[in-house]
Design an enzyme around this catalytic site. Structure first.
Site, PDB file in Angstrom:
ATOM      1  N   HIS A 227     -40.084  -4.794 -19.074  1.00 29.03           N
ATOM      2  CA  HIS A 227     -39.005  -3.946 -18.817  1.00 29.03           C
ATOM      3  C   HIS A 227     -38.725  -3.982 -17.312  1.00 29.03           C
ATOM      4  O   HIS A 227     -37.636  -3.409 -16.852  1.00 29.03           O
ATOM      5  CB  HIS A 227     -39.474  -2.257 -19.254  1.00 29.03           C
ATOM      6  CG  HIS A 227     -40.210  -1.789 -18.186  1.00 29.03           C
ATOM      7  ND1 HIS A 227     -41.809  -1.533 -18.472  1.00 29.03           N
ATOM      8  CD2 HIS A 227     -40.150  -1.158 -17.238  1.00 29.03           C
ATOM      9  CE1 HIS A 227     -42.357  -0.929 -17.653  1.00 29.03           C
ATOM     10  NE2 HIS A 227     -41.237  -0.412 -16.484  1.00 29.03           N
TER      11      HIS A 227
ATOM     12  N   ASP B 268     -44.956  -5.721 -23.466  1.00 26.65           N
ATOM     13  CA  ASP B 268     -44.194  -5.127 -22.224  1.00 26.65           C
ATOM     14  C   ASP B 268     -44.777  -6.030 -21.247  1.00 26.65           C
ATOM     15  O   ASP B 268     -45.379  -5.540 -20.159  1.00 26.65           O
ATOM     16  CB  ASP B 268     -44.457  -3.822 -21.967  1.00 26.65           C
ATOM     17  CG  ASP B 268     -43.134  -3.187 -20.892  1.00 26.65           C
ATOM     18  OD1 ASP B 268     -42.507  -4.029 -20.401  1.00 26.65           O
ATOM     19  OD2 ASP B 268     -43.341  -1.947 -20.591  1.00 26.65           O
TER      20      ASP B 268
ATOM     21  N   SER C  66     -44.138  -0.338 -11.554  1.00 27.06           N
ATOM     22  CA  SER C  66     -44.132  -1.252 -12.845  1.00 27.06           C
ATOM     23  C   SER C  66     -44.357  -2.467 -12.723  1.00 27.06           C
ATOM     24  O   SER C  66     -43.567  -3.188 -11.888  1.00 27.06           O
ATOM     25  CB  SER C  66     -43.100  -0.735 -13.913  1.00 27.06           C
ATOM     26  OG  SER C  66     -42.991   0.428 -14.325  1.00 27.06           O
TER      27      SER C  66
END
Length: 360
Positions: free
Chosen positions: A98, A129, A212
């Protein structure tokens, strides 16, 4: 509690007390003198030792940061921003799917503060992911991170999260491993992949937008996970719930990254599948009550076990299935080749089938 991926940030830019057991020795013709009692360390001594322990822990933190932070990078993907970890000395960087989104080209800034370097996408694997990108030119002294062993990760371990939260590059936060083996489903909105990921590491280390793809690190300077999600609290208007974040375990990171680097794609997901497409089934009261099979994949696990379209799956093993997400979470805790009993309804009658799970 639900969890959502971080929105990609726009570029806007005791002291031990020794107890002694004293035995009285009786000597004929002599009186016994009172045995001296052991004394506890003085308050002053205890106070003197406390700063020493604190300084040692601080030194540990500094050592870990010095060892690992040079391997954590900032990634710009169009108007979005996230973090990544240098995987090897050939310029491969592992991050979240992402974070890369739909982009093919990226600007990567190293912790050393040098000019950004261009990188290209190798492969993105939204189902877990994870993604791997590669620097077009490898700077001198590029340092790959040391990746640890998921089997040694334990609740209570001190960990540091490193990345670029809110665009603040080379940031470090501290916490502990709060739990292991969590299964969490991402939102498919705000840039999330909608993946359901098993065996995640829960941590109290602060994870914010931009973290992230960064590194969750133990005090041995080993990466034990990739920070990916922060829990959301409906009472906060879906804002982040403080102290509850999740990281993809290093075992899965290594499995996926190694395959991508070796073959350019993921050839063995290690993720169990039923071999169906389905949707959440609503009962007469419009409450989620199972997963209705829309289509059975030819040659898949469900077809081999005799499931058909319009069957309603109610349980997978002992796990109650009420939504398509709960089915994904139940499968995330399984492995391809596992045998499991599926309870389902067909034509108003409850049935069971023994299924050998396939692979995504």
């Amino acid at each position: 509690m639900s969890a959502s991926p971080h929105r990609r940030t726009p570029r806007r830019r005791p002291l031990p007390v020794t107890a002694a057991l004293c035995a009285a020795v009786l000597v004929a013709g002599c009186s016994q003198a009172p045995s001296p009692q052991p004394s506890a360390p003085s308050t002053a001594a205890a106070r003197a030792l406390a700063p020493t322990a604190a300084n040692e822990l601080e030194d540990d933190y500094r050592a870990v940061i010095g060892n690992v932070l040079p391997s954590v990078v900032q990634i710009e993907a169009g108007e979005s921003l996230g973090s990544g970890v240098v995987y090897d000395d050939k310029g491969h960087i592992v991050t979240n799917a992402h974070v890369v989104g739909d982009a093919e080209s990226f600007r990567v800034t190293l912790a050393t503060g040098e000019a950004p370097v261009t990188a290209r996408l190798v492969f993105s694997y939204p189902e877990q992911d994870l993604a791997v990108i590669r620097l077009e030119s490898v700077p001198d002294g590029l340092k790959a991170a040391k990746f640890g062993d998921s089997s040694t990760v334990a609740v209570g371990q001190i960990v540091l999260a490193m990345g670029s939260p809110l665009g603040l590059s080379s940031s470090v936060t501290q916490g502990i491993v709060s739990a292991v083996g969590r299964t969490v489903s991402e939102s498919d909105q705000d840039g999330g992949t909608g993946a359901t990921i098993g065996n995640m590491v829960q941590t109290s280390a602060a994870i914010n937008p931009g973290n992230s793809g960064g590194a969750l690190v133990n005090l041995d300077s080993e990466v034990i996970g990739i920070p990916t999600l922060a829990a959301t609290d409906p009472s906060l208007g879906q804002g982040a719930a403080p102290g509850i974040g999740f990281a993809i375990p290093v075992s899965m990171v290594r499995t996926v990254a190694d395959q991508i680097i070796r073959t350019g794609r993921v050839t063995d997901s290690g993720r169990a599948a039923l071999g169906i497409t389905g949707r959440t089934f609503l009962d007469a009261g419009y409450n989620p009550a199972g997963v209705v099979v829309v289509e059975v994949m030819e040659g898949g696990a469900a077809e081999k076990a005799g499931l058909r379209a319009r069957d309603i799956i109610r349980k997978l093993g002992n796990a109650e299935i009420t939504t398509i997400t709960s089915l994904a979470e139940a499968l995330a805790s399984r492995r391809p080749g596992d045998e499991v009993t599926v309870t389902y309804e067909r034509g108003g009658s409850e049935r069971t089938a023994r299924i050998t799970l396939g692979e995504i």
